[in-house]
Design a protein around this motif. Sequence first.
Motif, short mmCIF file in Angstrom:
data_model
loop_
_atom_site.label_atom_id
_atom_site.label_comp_id
_atom_site.label_asym_id
_atom_site.label_seq_id
_atom_site.Cartn_x
_atom_site.Cartn_y
_atom_site.Cartn_z
N ILE A 1 10.71 6.46 -11.79
CA ILE A 1 9.59 7.24 -12.31
C ILE A 1 8.99 8.11 -11.22
N SER A 2 8.20 9.07 -11.63
CA SER A 2 7.30 9.77 -10.73
C SER A 2 5.92 9.70 -11.36
N ALA A 3 5.10 8.83 -10.80
CA ALA A 3 3.74 8.68 -11.33
C ALA A 3 2.97 9.98 -11.19
N GLU A 4 3.24 10.68 -10.10
CA GLU A 4 2.50 11.91 -9.83
C GLU A 4 2.91 13.04 -10.78
N HIS A 5 4.20 13.12 -11.08
CA HIS A 5 4.69 14.24 -11.89
C HIS A 5 4.98 13.85 -13.34
N ALA B 1 10.72 2.27 -9.47
CA ALA B 1 11.07 3.03 -8.27
C ALA B 1 10.33 4.36 -8.35
N ASN B 2 9.15 4.38 -7.76
CA ASN B 2 8.26 5.55 -7.88
C ASN B 2 8.64 6.63 -6.85
N LYS B 3 8.07 7.78 -7.03
CA LYS B 3 8.32 8.96 -6.19
C LYS B 3 9.77 9.43 -6.34
N SER B 4 10.31 9.23 -7.55
CA SER B 4 11.70 9.57 -7.83
C SER B 4 11.86 10.95 -8.46
N GLU B 5 10.84 11.80 -8.35
CA GLU B 5 10.97 13.12 -8.97
C GLU B 5 12.13 13.89 -8.33
N GLY B 6 12.80 14.63 -9.17
CA GLY B 6 13.92 15.43 -8.69
C GLY B 6 15.05 14.58 -8.12
N PRO C 1 0.82 -1.22 0.00
CA PRO C 1 0.00 0.00 0.00
C PRO C 1 0.85 1.27 0.00
N ASN C 2 0.33 2.29 -0.68
CA ASN C 2 0.87 3.64 -0.59
C ASN C 2 2.12 3.93 -1.42
N VAL C 3 2.51 3.01 -2.27
CA VAL C 3 3.69 3.25 -3.09
C VAL C 3 3.37 4.06 -4.35
N GLY C 4 2.06 4.19 -4.67
CA GLY C 4 1.67 4.98 -5.83
C GLY C 4 1.10 4.17 -6.99
N LYS C 5 0.61 2.97 -6.71
CA LYS C 5 0.06 2.12 -7.77
C LYS C 5 -1.13 2.78 -8.47
N SER C 6 -2.05 3.32 -7.68
CA SER C 6 -3.26 3.91 -8.28
C SER C 6 -2.93 5.20 -9.03
N THR C 7 -1.94 5.93 -8.53
CA THR C 7 -1.51 7.15 -9.21
C THR C 7 -0.95 6.80 -10.59
N LEU C 8 -0.17 5.73 -10.64
CA LEU C 8 0.37 5.26 -11.93
C LEU C 8 -0.76 4.80 -12.84
N ALA D 1 10.49 4.84 -3.73
CA ALA D 1 11.94 5.00 -3.68
C ALA D 1 12.37 5.99 -2.61
N ARG D 2 11.47 6.83 -2.17
CA ARG D 2 11.84 7.76 -1.08
C ARG D 2 11.85 7.06 0.26
N ALA D 3 10.94 6.11 0.42
CA ALA D 3 10.83 5.40 1.70
C ALA D 3 11.91 4.33 1.83
N LEU E 1 -8.92 4.86 -7.20
CA LEU E 1 -8.91 5.76 -6.06
C LEU E 1 -7.49 5.94 -5.55
N VAL E 2 -7.07 7.17 -5.44
CA VAL E 2 -5.78 7.48 -4.83
C VAL E 2 -6.06 7.95 -3.42
N ASP E 3 -5.53 7.26 -2.49
CA ASP E 3 -5.90 7.57 -1.11
C ASP E 3 -4.84 7.05 -0.17
N ASP E 4 -4.48 7.85 0.80
CA ASP E 4 -3.57 7.32 1.81
C ASP E 4 -4.28 7.14 3.16
N THR E 5 -5.59 7.09 3.12
CA THR E 5 -6.35 6.86 4.34
C THR E 5 -6.47 5.36 4.60
P1 GDP Z 1 -1.31 2.94 -3.76
O1 GDP Z 1 -1.81 2.62 -2.37
O2 GDP Z 1 -0.07 2.15 -4.06
O3 GDP Z 1 -2.35 2.82 -4.81
O4 GDP Z 1 -0.83 4.48 -3.73
P2 GDP Z 1 -1.60 5.79 -4.22
O5 GDP Z 1 -1.56 5.90 -5.70
O6 GDP Z 1 -2.94 5.83 -3.56
O7 GDP Z 1 -0.64 6.92 -3.65
C1 GDP Z 1 -0.30 6.98 -2.29
C2 GDP Z 1 0.25 8.35 -1.97
O8 GDP Z 1 1.49 8.56 -2.65
C3 GDP Z 1 -0.70 9.49 -2.41
O9 GDP Z 1 -0.63 10.50 -1.43
C4 GDP Z 1 -0.07 9.95 -3.72
O10 GDP Z 1 -0.36 11.29 -4.01
C5 GDP Z 1 1.42 9.75 -3.44
N1 GDP Z 1 2.22 9.56 -4.68
C6 GDP Z 1 1.94 8.74 -5.73
N2 GDP Z 1 2.87 8.85 -6.69
C7 GDP Z 1 3.76 9.75 -6.27
C8 GDP Z 1 4.97 10.31 -6.84
O11 GDP Z 1 5.40 10.01 -7.94
N3 GDP Z 1 5.65 11.21 -6.06
C9 GDP Z 1 5.20 11.58 -4.82
N4 GDP Z 1 5.94 12.45 -4.16
N5 GDP Z 1 4.07 11.10 -4.27
C10 GDP Z 1 3.36 10.19 -4.98
#
Ligand code: GDP
Length: 163
Positions: A144-148, A118-123, A11-18, A92-94, A29-33
Amino acid sequence: MSYTFAIIGRPNVGKSTLFNRLVGQKLALVDDTPGVTRDRREGEARLGDLRFTIIDTAGLDEGPKGSLTARMQQQTETAIELADALFFVIDARAGLTPNDRAFADFARRANKPVILLANKSEGKQGEIGAMESYALGLGDPVMISAEHGEGMGELYDAVRELL
Ligand code: GDP
Ligand code: MG
């Protein structure tokens, strides 16, 4: 059905964002709850001129003390069975956690092609985590950075080799 990737990872690595970035719609759904159980979702991914199906393994939450629940394992195994190949995502940040290693065991046992992301690798913030991820034995990480939207060219190259 077109060539199918399952997006796997704790959970929370960014799968749904990707998933949302590649499908281009907010279907996942993107959610960290914590505490919410959601369904598996499928969509048609577009990456440059490539088209393929992706399955988002939903936001099943970790059990007590961050353990993997039976339901989460079941869902991951089902998605792996349905897929031709896997996107294995880490934060990748964690850096690596015990659950990353547990999910990586599933991914290795599947004997299907794996693209390690390796997500969240922006910058370049993910460099240390990306280096750590070599220890998973899933090949070279694609940063990658799924978010950016960073690293999509490298992801394109990795996907194109498999299609
Ligand atoms: P999932 O549980 O693996 O599906 O993760 P989510 O897609 O719900 O994302 C979990 C959290 O990580 C959310 O707060 C996202 O905004 C954040 N997140 C996702 N991708 C990135 C990224 O590339 N960079 C950063 N900094 N945060 C991200
Ligand atoms: Mg999710």
